[in-house]
Design a protein around this motif. Sequence first.
Motif, PDB file in Angstrom:
ATOM      1  N   LEU A 187      31.993  27.285  72.343  1.00  0.00           N
ATOM      2  CA  LEU A 187      32.754  26.393  73.226  1.00  0.00           C
ATOM      3  C   LEU A 187      32.427  24.935  72.947  1.00  0.00           C
ATOM      4  O   LEU A 187      33.325  24.080  72.937  1.00  0.00           O
ATOM      5  CB  LEU A 187      32.434  26.710  74.693  1.00  0.00           C
ATOM      6  N   ALA A 188      31.145  24.653  72.734  1.00  0.00           N
ATOM      7  CA  ALA A 188      30.729  23.261  72.508  1.00  0.00           C
ATOM      8  C   ALA A 188      31.401  22.705  71.256  1.00  0.00           C
ATOM      9  O   ALA A 188      31.915  21.579  71.268  1.00  0.00           O
ATOM     10  CB  ALA A 188      29.210  23.195  72.392  1.00  0.00           C
TER      11      ALA A 188
ATOM     12  N   LEU B  35      29.807  17.574  79.037  1.00  0.00           N
ATOM     13  CA  LEU B  35      30.131  18.633  78.077  1.00  0.00           C
ATOM     14  C   LEU B  35      29.105  19.752  78.158  1.00  0.00           C
ATOM     15  O   LEU B  35      29.454  20.938  78.195  1.00  0.00           O
ATOM     16  CB  LEU B  35      30.165  18.061  76.649  1.00  0.00           C
ATOM     17  N   VAL B  36      27.821  19.387  78.225  1.00  0.00           N
ATOM     18  CA  VAL B  36      26.762  20.408  78.238  1.00  0.00           C
ATOM     19  C   VAL B  36      26.849  21.255  79.501  1.00  0.00           C
ATOM     20  O   VAL B  36      26.884  22.495  79.446  1.00  0.00           O
ATOM     21  CB  VAL B  36      25.378  19.749  78.106  1.00  0.00           C
TER      22      VAL B  36
ATOM     23  N   ARG C 273      37.401  15.198  86.150  1.00  0.00           N
ATOM     24  CA  ARG C 273      37.083  13.918  86.798  1.00  0.00           C
ATOM     25  C   ARG C 273      35.944  13.212  86.084  1.00  0.00           C
ATOM     26  O   ARG C 273      35.963  11.993  85.910  1.00  0.00           O
ATOM     27  CB  ARG C 273      36.704  14.121  88.268  1.00  0.00           C
ATOM     28  N   ALA C 274      34.936  13.973  85.696  1.00  0.00           N
ATOM     29  CA  ALA C 274      33.773  13.357  85.038  1.00  0.00           C
ATOM     30  C   ALA C 274      34.172  12.756  83.702  1.00  0.00           C
ATOM     31  O   ALA C 274      33.763  11.637  83.370  1.00  0.00           O
ATOM     32  CB  ALA C 274      32.669  14.405  84.856  1.00  0.00           C
ATOM     33  N   VAL C 275      34.999  13.469  82.938  1.00  0.00           N
ATOM     34  CA  VAL C 275      35.407  12.933  81.630  1.00  0.00           C
ATOM     35  C   VAL C 275      36.342  11.737  81.818  1.00  0.00           C
ATOM     36  O   VAL C 275      36.287  10.771  81.054  1.00  0.00           O
ATOM     37  CB  VAL C 275      36.052  14.048  80.773  1.00  0.00           C
ATOM     38  N   GLU C 276      37.175  11.778  82.864  1.00  0.00           N
ATOM     39  CA  GLU C 276      38.017  10.616  83.175  1.00  0.00           C
ATOM     40  C   GLU C 276      37.155   9.375  83.396  1.00  0.00           C
ATOM     41  O   GLU C 276      37.449   8.293  82.889  1.00  0.00           O
ATOM     42  CB  GLU C 276      38.837  10.872  84.450  1.00  0.00           C
ATOM     43  N   ALA C 277      36.064   9.568  84.161  1.00  0.00           N
ATOM     44  CA  ALA C 277      35.171   8.442  84.426  1.00  0.00           C
ATOM     45  C   ALA C 277      34.486   7.986  83.140  1.00  0.00           C
ATOM     46  O   ALA C 277      34.319   6.788  82.896  1.00  0.00           O
ATOM     47  CB  ALA C 277      34.124   8.839  85.470  1.00  0.00           C
ATOM     48  N   ALA C 278      34.105   8.955  82.301  1.00  0.00           N
ATOM     49  CA  ALA C 278      33.389   8.607  81.073  1.00  0.00           C
ATOM     50  C   ALA C 278      34.284   7.868  80.094  1.00  0.00           C
ATOM     51  O   ALA C 278      33.861   6.897  79.463  1.00  0.00           O
ATOM     52  CB  ALA C 278      32.820   9.874  80.426  1.00  0.00           C
TER      53      ALA C 278
ATOM     54  N   GLY D 253      27.003  16.836  89.051  1.00  0.00           N
ATOM     55  CA  GLY D 253      26.179  17.595  90.004  1.00  0.00           C
ATOM     56  C   GLY D 253      26.862  18.891  90.417  1.00  0.00           C
ATOM     57  O   GLY D 253      26.235  19.958  90.440  1.00  0.00           O
ATOM     58  N   LEU D 254      28.160  18.786  90.709  1.00  0.00           N
ATOM     59  CA  LEU D 254      28.924  19.985  91.075  1.00  0.00           C
ATOM     60  C   LEU D 254      28.888  21.011  89.942  1.00  0.00           C
ATOM     61  O   LEU D 254      28.646  22.205  90.170  1.00  0.00           O
ATOM     62  CB  LEU D 254      30.377  19.593  91.376  1.00  0.00           C
ATOM     63  N   LEU D 255      29.097  20.541  88.719  1.00  0.00           N
ATOM     64  CA  LEU D 255      29.084  21.450  87.563  1.00  0.00           C
ATOM     65  C   LEU D 255      27.721  22.118  87.414  1.00  0.00           C
ATOM     66  O   LEU D 255      27.633  23.313  87.116  1.00  0.00           O
ATOM     67  CB  LEU D 255      29.420  20.682  86.281  1.00  0.00           C
TER      68      LEU D 255
END
Lengths: 266, 228
Positions: B107-108, B138-139, B183-188, B205-207
């Motif tokens: 997957l990575a 990603l991790v 959402r996290a990747v959008e922010a990144a 944190g949720l992930l």
Amino acid sequence: MTQTSTAPRSSDPGPQRAARRPGTGTTATRVLGGVTLVAIGWLVAFGLGFSPADRDQEESVRILYVHVPTIWVAYVAFVVTAVCSGIYMFSRRHSLGWDRAAGASAEIGVLFVALTLLVGALWGRLTWGVFWQWDARLTTTALLFVTYIGYLAVRRLGGSHHQRARRSAVIGMLAVLLIPLVHWSVRLWRSLHQEATVLRTDGQVRMDGLMLFSLFVGVIAFTLIYVWLMLHRTRVMAMEDALDDHGLEEALAARRAEGDRPDGER
Amino acid sequence: MSTWRIALLVAGKDLRVERRSRVVTNQVVPFAAVTMVMFAFALDADAVLQRVAPGLVWLATLFSLLVLVQRSYAIETDDGALDALRVAGVDPAALFWGKALALAVQLAVLEVILIGTAVVLYGAEVRAEGLVLLVTTLVTATCSLAVVGTLYGGLAAGFRGRETLLPLLVLPVVAPVLIGATRAVEAALGTVPGAVVSEGWPWVGLLAVFAVAFGVGGTLAFGPLIDE
């Protein structure tokens, strides 16, 4: 071989079985069914008759008396599923009765979530102007619905009764783990649904007295429906399992009888 | 042998099978890439594509996850390899972590390729200040998807109709991962106007909570699931 294998086995207990009334009803469930019908009549009288129309939502507020009780029953049903699954997995006897109770409860839960979504969409159309909103509680409920449809699909995968029970028990317990995570993530995502009005943390209920009473009537009526359905569905499932086991035995006996016939031995 | 040693052996075996059969490079990666192209056809405008690029990357990852999980268990059940492993007395928890590890590696690789595709095709930009967040997301998302995929794949393995059952089971479960990772990747990447990098961390944190919850759940439940 012996005499017993040549004679059809079903003829032995046959007359006794036929004498017993088929069906899943007992005196207790019939009384409960009667009480449930009375409660539904009571709900119709209060929900459609006595309770007042809302100032803002007018007559459409009466949907509340179905919408809230159905989701309440669905949550209860899914908790029962998880608890029964847990008892099946962790008890020493691994009794299939708990598995059947879990399955029956999940089926009824799915039915009531479907009702909640349907009725909620109608109500949303009347009050918000749209059938669906991507708000936290709606989205969580939709995912809850799909999750338990998956649970029911797992129950139908096949295999022995205990295989079915073990697989579905794992899914039943994982689903309960999943629900808070889904709810949390969707809450973070967005929120529009009105805040809970009855179960508020400060103990104050913001609702007209008669409307609140009608809502409680609704909760009682739907909980009774749940218990009634649950009793019957569990019994039907027990019968289905018995048919699976018994049907195989019958077929085996018939094959053996064929093999024992003189013309079969060449 | 310790559980971890066995898990590493199982993971090594899965990855070796994949390297030799080249199914991931020849089929899964092209499938994911063509999905990305199809998204572009469906959504048309360049500005929209750039805005929704992170979500599309994760959607393509989810679809590929389903294919990868099917594949991961097809090689086990076709020759009765899963039964053989159980007969050999392999600890189910080790088996679970081994297969999850192999899935996570695949997957990575796929996610890195997909983000590269998003940069090339959708005009997404990787910015320096969001790089730490991007890698962490990603991790953690990969770990979440790998444990969920392994757990539910093991449930459906060896039964008729598993191809259709797996998406029904897995997609509702990974919905929180899709939301959080997007959402996290959008922010990144800063694809949404005004997005700041710090907004992405609660989602990570949720992930992480998700990965831990299903990692523990999978370790405990995998034995009863395949032991039948």
